[in-house]
Motif scaffolding. Sequence first.
Motif, PDB file in Angstrom:
ATOM      1  N   SER A 163       0.828  -1.206   0.000  1.00  0.00           N
ATOM      2  CA  SER A 163       0.000   0.000   0.000  1.00  0.00           C
ATOM      3  C   SER A 163       0.863   1.257   0.000  1.00  0.00           C
ATOM      4  N   GLY A 164       2.046   1.189   0.632  1.00  0.00           N
ATOM      5  CA  GLY A 164       2.974   2.319   0.580  1.00  0.00           C
ATOM      6  C   GLY A 164       3.433   2.584  -0.844  1.00  0.00           C
ATOM      7  N   CYS A 165       3.768   1.516  -1.562  1.00  0.00           N
ATOM      8  CA  CYS A 165       4.149   1.664  -2.971  1.00  0.00           C
ATOM      9  C   CYS A 165       3.001   2.229  -3.790  1.00  0.00           C
ATOM     10  N   ASP A 166       1.781   1.776  -3.494  1.00  0.00           N
ATOM     11  CA  ASP A 166       0.619   2.279  -4.227  1.00  0.00           C
ATOM     12  C   ASP A 166       0.420   3.781  -4.015  1.00  0.00           C
ATOM     13  N   MET A 167       0.652   4.243  -2.782  1.00  0.00           N
ATOM     14  CA  MET A 167       0.546   5.678  -2.506  1.00  0.00           C
ATOM     15  C   MET A 167       1.558   6.460  -3.344  1.00  0.00           C
ATOM     16  N   ILE A 168       2.794   5.960  -3.357  1.00  0.00           N
ATOM     17  CA  ILE A 168       3.858   6.619  -4.111  1.00  0.00           C
ATOM     18  C   ILE A 168       3.506   6.678  -5.594  1.00  0.00           C
ATOM     19  N   CYS A 169       3.036   5.546  -6.133  1.00  0.00           N
ATOM     20  CA  CYS A 169       2.711   5.483  -7.560  1.00  0.00           C
ATOM     21  C   CYS A 169       1.561   6.422  -7.921  1.00  0.00           C
ATOM     22  N   ALA A 170       0.589   6.542  -7.020  1.00  0.00           N
ATOM     23  CA  ALA A 170      -0.545   7.439  -7.288  1.00  0.00           C
ATOM     24  C   ALA A 170      -0.070   8.878  -7.448  1.00  0.00           C
ATOM     25  N   PHE A 171       0.851   9.310  -6.587  1.00  0.00           N
ATOM     26  CA  PHE A 171       1.390  10.665  -6.696  1.00  0.00           C
ATOM     27  C   PHE A 171       2.278  10.820  -7.927  1.00  0.00           C
ATOM     28  N   GLN A 172       3.048   9.793  -8.217  1.00  0.00           N
ATOM     29  CA  GLN A 172       3.946   9.856  -9.371  1.00  0.00           C
ATOM     30  C   GLN A 172       3.174   9.977 -10.679  1.00  0.00           C
ATOM     31  N   LYS A 173       2.039   9.294 -10.766  1.00  0.00           N
ATOM     32  CA  LYS A 173       1.216   9.388 -11.979  1.00  0.00           C
ATOM     33  C   LYS A 173       0.711  10.812 -12.199  1.00  0.00           C
ATOM     34  N   LYS A 174       0.549  11.546 -11.096  1.00  0.00           N
ATOM     35  CA  LYS A 174       0.104  12.939 -11.194  1.00  0.00           C
ATOM     36  C   LYS A 174       1.277  13.897 -11.371  1.00  0.00           C
ATOM     37  N   GLY A 175       2.498  13.361 -11.321  1.00  0.00           N
ATOM     38  CA  GLY A 175       3.686  14.196 -11.432  1.00  0.00           C
ATOM     39  C   GLY A 175       3.951  15.031 -10.191  1.00  0.00           C
ATOM     40  N   TYR A 176       3.399  14.609  -9.046  1.00  0.00           N
ATOM     41  CA  TYR A 176       3.548  15.396  -7.816  1.00  0.00           C
ATOM     42  C   TYR A 176       4.846  15.004  -7.112  1.00  0.00           C
ATOM     43  N   LYS A 177       5.665  15.989  -6.753  1.00  0.00           N
ATOM     44  CA  LYS A 177       7.017  15.721  -6.271  1.00  0.00           C
ATOM     45  C   LYS A 177       7.234  16.025  -4.789  1.00  0.00           C
ATOM     46  N   ARG A 178       6.308  16.753  -4.138  1.00  0.00           N
ATOM     47  CA  ARG A 178       6.522  17.105  -2.725  1.00  0.00           C
ATOM     48  C   ARG A 178       6.157  15.909  -1.854  1.00  0.00           C
ATOM     49  N   LEU A 179       7.032  14.925  -1.893  1.00  0.00           N
ATOM     50  CA  LEU A 179       6.703  13.607  -1.361  1.00  0.00           C
ATOM     51  C   LEU A 179       7.934  12.948  -0.744  1.00  0.00           C
ATOM     52  N   THR A 180       7.758  12.390   0.438  1.00  0.00           N
ATOM     53  CA  THR A 180       8.814  11.616   1.105  1.00  0.00           C
ATOM     54  C   THR A 180       8.226  10.281   1.550  1.00  0.00           C
ATOM     55  N   TRP A 181       9.050   9.246   1.473  1.00  0.00           N
ATOM     56  CA  TRP A 181       8.611   7.882   1.825  1.00  0.00           C
ATOM     57  C   TRP A 181       9.443   7.407   3.014  1.00  0.00           C
ATOM     58  N   LEU A 182       8.758   7.023   4.088  1.00  0.00           N
ATOM     59  CA  LEU A 182       9.434   6.549   5.298  1.00  0.00           C
ATOM     60  C   LEU A 182       9.107   5.090   5.554  1.00  0.00           C
ATOM     61  N   PHE A 183      10.129   4.313   5.844  1.00  0.00           N
ATOM     62  CA  PHE A 183       9.916   2.910   6.242  1.00  0.00           C
ATOM     63  C   PHE A 183      11.066   2.464   7.132  1.00  0.00           C
ATOM     64  N   ARG A 184      10.806   1.424   7.908  1.00  0.00           N
ATOM     65  CA  ARG A 184      11.874   0.870   8.761  1.00  0.00           C
ATOM     66  C   ARG A 184      12.906   0.140   7.916  1.00  0.00           C
ATOM     67  N   SER A 185      12.397  -0.589   6.916  1.00  0.00           N
ATOM     68  CA  SER A 185      13.266  -1.349   6.032  1.00  0.00           C
ATOM     69  C   SER A 185      12.508  -1.602   4.737  1.00  0.00           C
ATOM     70  N   PRO A 186      13.170  -1.559   3.572  1.00  0.00           N
ATOM     71  CA  PRO A 186      12.454  -1.802   2.318  1.00  0.00           C
ATOM     72  C   PRO A 186      11.928  -3.236   2.231  1.00  0.00           C
ATOM     73  N   TYR A 187      10.822  -3.410   1.517  1.00  0.00           N
ATOM     74  CA  TYR A 187      10.202  -4.722   1.342  1.00  0.00           C
ATOM     75  C   TYR A 187      10.600  -5.337   0.002  1.00  0.00           C
ATOM     76  N   TRP A 188      10.634  -6.650  -0.011  1.00  0.00           N
ATOM     77  CA  TRP A 188      10.832  -7.395  -1.244  1.00  0.00           C
ATOM     78  C   TRP A 188       9.487  -7.593  -1.941  1.00  0.00           C
ATOM     79  N   PHE A 189       9.526  -7.583  -3.278  1.00  0.00           N
ATOM     80  CA  PHE A 189       8.322  -7.808  -4.071  1.00  0.00           C
ATOM     81  C   PHE A 189       8.616  -8.784  -5.205  1.00  0.00           C
ATOM     82  N   LEU A 190       7.565  -9.474  -5.636  1.00  0.00           N
ATOM     83  CA  LEU A 190       7.662 -10.275  -6.849  1.00  0.00           C
ATOM     84  C   LEU A 190       7.637  -9.352  -8.068  1.00  0.00           C
TER      85      LEU A 190
END
Length: 482
Positions: A194-221
């Motif tokens: 869901s964190g990735c989905d949030m990021i992608c939603a903003f990126q599709k709009k070209g919105y750049k005032r965005l920071t992503w916080l996590f304890r550790s990155p997740y692996w994905f298929l």
Amino acid sequence: MESEKVAIIGAGWAGLQMLQSLKELGVEAEVFESRSEVGGTWTPEMSYHGLQVHSPMYTNLMTYKGQAFPFKGMNRETLLQKLDAESVRVYLGDFAEKLGLKPKIQCNSRVKEIRYHSKSQSAYLSVESNGREVEKGPYRLVVFSSFAAKASFPKIPAQGFQGKLIHSSQFKEEVMDEIIKKDLKVLVVGGGKSGCDMICAFQKKGYKRLTWLFRSPYWFLKYGAVVHGGSPLGMLRGFLFLFSLLLFLVSNKLPVFVGWLVGYFVLPKSEGALPQHFDGRRFHFGVLDEKQVNFVEQVAAKQGEPKAVTKEGLLLESGETLKCDVVIYATGCETGFGDLKLVKDGEVVTVEDVPLYHHAVVPNFPCLISASTAFYQFGPSRALTMAQYITWYLQAAPSEEEMEAKARRNWSTQSAGKSNGFSSDRTFVAEFLLFYLDLWRDQMVSMFGVLKIFADLFVFTKMSPLQLNVGKMPAFPTSFPN
């Protein structure tokens, strides 16, 4: 079985599929849904802006009488694509409407309490419906089929934050529009899907005032690796990936390394030539396509432990403050199982930490089955297996003592109130495999049957339900277009 009646809590795709499958098997059932329409996760109330299914649509098809129920525009190409939440909602609504399930579904009906009478083996529901409380029953079984019923907020103290603090499920299109219009600085908290989905939603709009916080990155298929179209190389990689999954039984890191080596895994926001870590606890079967990976790679990311939300933004344990106007908690959901009040022979029963018989039945409350812990397969096909299990359980009637004894020896550590799907302190894949081994030890499944569903999915790119050794399996399509 025709005299036995089953109540299903939740009208998501598993609840709807279960209702149809039980109907085909001659078991009377009805569904109670707290929202105003069917669809579960995909309804406007729970779905966030930009939500899609994670996997190709051929893995998420509903079935009836051995046929795949078609969605709008279904063809060879669209079966390989990921539908958005609105399309899935419409699809599920069509399924309920066209198969005549609507009369058996009660919307705006929240189940508050289940009362079980052990002498008659009957259950009654206390249901809040349209502002009043009514009693429903009797039922022989109640199936809890809600997987993502409510937002899960992290326990981070809020200390005078003046901005907007929301969960990802509250991130609607109008929220996005407001953020863009006011040029607000956004902080997304959570490294999962869901964190990735949030990021992608903003990126599709070209919105750049965005920071992503996590304890550790997740692996994905990697989406392209999973949907390989049956090519020889793709099938070989799928077989090697299956082997890597089995390694989770003996190691937490080696299987991730092997999966990465064969090109099945990706770790976004990892600096350097090698991935930052090979921690298997940071893999929950999330899927990202190449475009999504590129989107998240372009966003400023920060690793740290949240301490409090202060006036200026999110304070980390390190002492650094991430200044922002909006905090979005992309921290998953809860099943809502703990909200049910359970009464047995007039006394309140606590079952949250109780291990489950076959990871399905609550032993000390034997009228209640948890479909959110009996996670036989991904997508709605798991409900076909649950329908099969129900046909067996209605006739088997094991004693509470027998069920408690078998549940205590489970290798998988999930309990009635905590599904493996929302565990962050254990390795999901290892617990998933132990779940299957528990069923195998109880002679409910064969090893061939377990291996088959994963071989079908990753090697042969088709979806099939797990078949039990007991009960009646509903008819299902033997193949899907690739």
